[in-house]
Each structure stands twice: as structure tokens, then as C-alpha cells.
Design an enzyme around this catalytic site. Sequence first.
Site, PDB file in Angstrom:
ATOM      1  N   SER A  14      81.721  23.616  38.309  1.00 25.26           N
ATOM      2  CA  SER A  14      81.474  23.306  36.902  1.00 25.26           C
ATOM      3  C   SER A  14      81.724  21.826  36.672  1.00 25.26           C
ATOM      4  CB  SER A  14      82.427  24.133  36.024  1.00 25.26           C
ATOM      5  OG  SER A  14      82.389  23.705  34.680  1.00 25.26           O
ATOM      6  N   TYR A  31      90.826  27.130  33.380  1.00 27.20           N
ATOM      7  CA  TYR A  31      89.469  27.084  33.935  1.00 27.20           C
ATOM      8  C   TYR A  31      89.236  25.762  34.664  1.00 27.20           C
ATOM      9  CZ  TYR A  31      84.364  27.479  34.118  1.00 27.20           C
ATOM     10  OH  TYR A  31      83.051  27.542  34.534  1.00 27.20           O
TER      11      TYR A  31
END
Length: 304
Positions: free
Chosen positions: A173, A186
Site C-alpha cells: 500500500s 495498518y
Amino acid sequence: MNFLLETLRVLLLSLWYNVEAFIHLFVPKRKKNITGELVLITGAGSGIGRLMAREFAAHGTVLVLWDINQEGMKETAKLAKQNGASRVHYYLCDCSDKNEVYRVADQVKREVGDISILVNNAGIVTGKKFMDAPDSLIEKTMEVNSMAHFWTYKAFLPAMIANNHGHLVSIASSAGLISVNGLADYCASKFAAVGFAESVGLELLATGKDGIKTTIVCPYFINTGMFDGCQTKWPTLLPILDPEYVAKKILNAVLTDQVYLLLPKTMYLISALKTALSWKVTSTLGLYLGFVVHPNPKLTYKMQ
């Protein structure tokens, strides 16, 4: 090797690689043939995993799907067969459980064969600020988003090394390159995934296993439902990405042995600025660009 000679070699190689990269801005890279390759995709029951399965299927690959959602995998398998996959196999597997990964991996090797393209795609997000996130969900985020990559590599990399052939794909990501306000767990998991993939890629090069390629994918938020509640401040500069577009770009990156894929392209500039500027400047820039998540209080966790 002499220090001066080795330094000169590095400088010349760096110059050549930059020239090569410049040439490829105008001349597309040759795409490799992956027909018949055994492709394993984790988190294949929905979202970007399902779309990647469809893209790989169109190239005549043998697909192995892993997910915790059997009905979702059935739908993905049906779609893959319709799009040209030579064979499709699917297995229930919780990638956060090391022993289960090893057990199902052994089953895959017995029933299907040695995986030659491994796509670590399974991912979850809590959608909660750090102090509001339960310890159990923080642990789960790290187990699925980063530790699972260790176990799948351990399971399938030995055969790739023996054949000096394979491709390791990490669906990370942009939050693994640039921190995001409200996504501490995250971000930590995706930074770990990026660092792990880079390090193993270097190990393979250092041991002469240059037939095993690495692709690290760092997209901005994708419109798969995983990031419900997220907003982008400047949609022209940093749009929420269309999943169909992302899946096609990932496949193209694999076919051209592209190491880093950042989406959208503005992420290349933003990532470079982060390393060049001071923390005060980059944090101000991050807030200006809208790197912020509005937590969803009803969200336990979501899969990508």
C-alpha cells in the site's frame, strides 16, 4: 575487489540503469509469457484478489486461490474459468495462522504442484485510531498483512530457488511508504510488508537467483469497500482508485518484471519528497494532501 574499481562499477551501472529507465518511458518493456505458470493468490475471494485472478486467467495460467470465504472463492473460480484459466483450485486458508499456511501449502504442492507466481494479497484494516483499536485487532492486522508473507515465502520459495524461476508479488500500500493519520496498525503492517519483500529480493540477487523476480505494489486507497469512511481531499491529484484499473496495472507490472508499482503516478513524486524533506514539511504536506482516515465506528475489520 579494489574499492575504486567497485565504486566505478556501481556508478557506471547506476548510469546505465537510469538510461535504460529513460528509454522505457518511450519504448515499452517486452512482456514475458506466463502461460501454464502456477499462480497462487491469497485473499482471492473478493475485491482486488478476484480481479487479479481474472487477469491472470486470461493468460492461460493455473490458478490456486486462498481465502477464508469459500463461497467467494467459488465465484472467483467461476470467473477465472470463464476468462481462460487452464485449471482453478481453491482452498480455505487463514493466512494469519502459520501452521494452517504450512498445512495448506503442503496440500497444494501435492495436489497441484510447485507455485511459480506467489501473490500475497490478503489484507485487513481495522479503521480505528491507534488508541481505539483493540489489541486483538492490531495483532490480527500484523498477522494477515505482514507475517503471512513470511509463512507463504517459507512454504513456496524453496522450489523457486531450486529452479531459479518464479515471481513474488506483494500487494502492499502507499501506506507502506507514507504514514497515514488514523491507520497506525495498518501502516506498520504495510511498511513491514514492503521492507520484507525488498530484503528478500536483495537476498535472491546476492545469491545469484536472478530468475526470481519481485514486484511490490503500493496503491493509494482502492474502491473495493475496504476503506469505507476514507476521503481524499484532492481527488484529481490522489483519486480513490478503480479496482479494475489497479488489477490490470498489477498484471502488467508482473509481465514486465517491474519491481515497484505506485498508484497513482503522483505517489512516485510524493514518496520522493518524503525522503528529501524534513519531518515538519512532510507532515504538513501529508495533512494538506488529505492523508487522513475518518474511522468507521461500526467496522470490526475489512478484507481487501
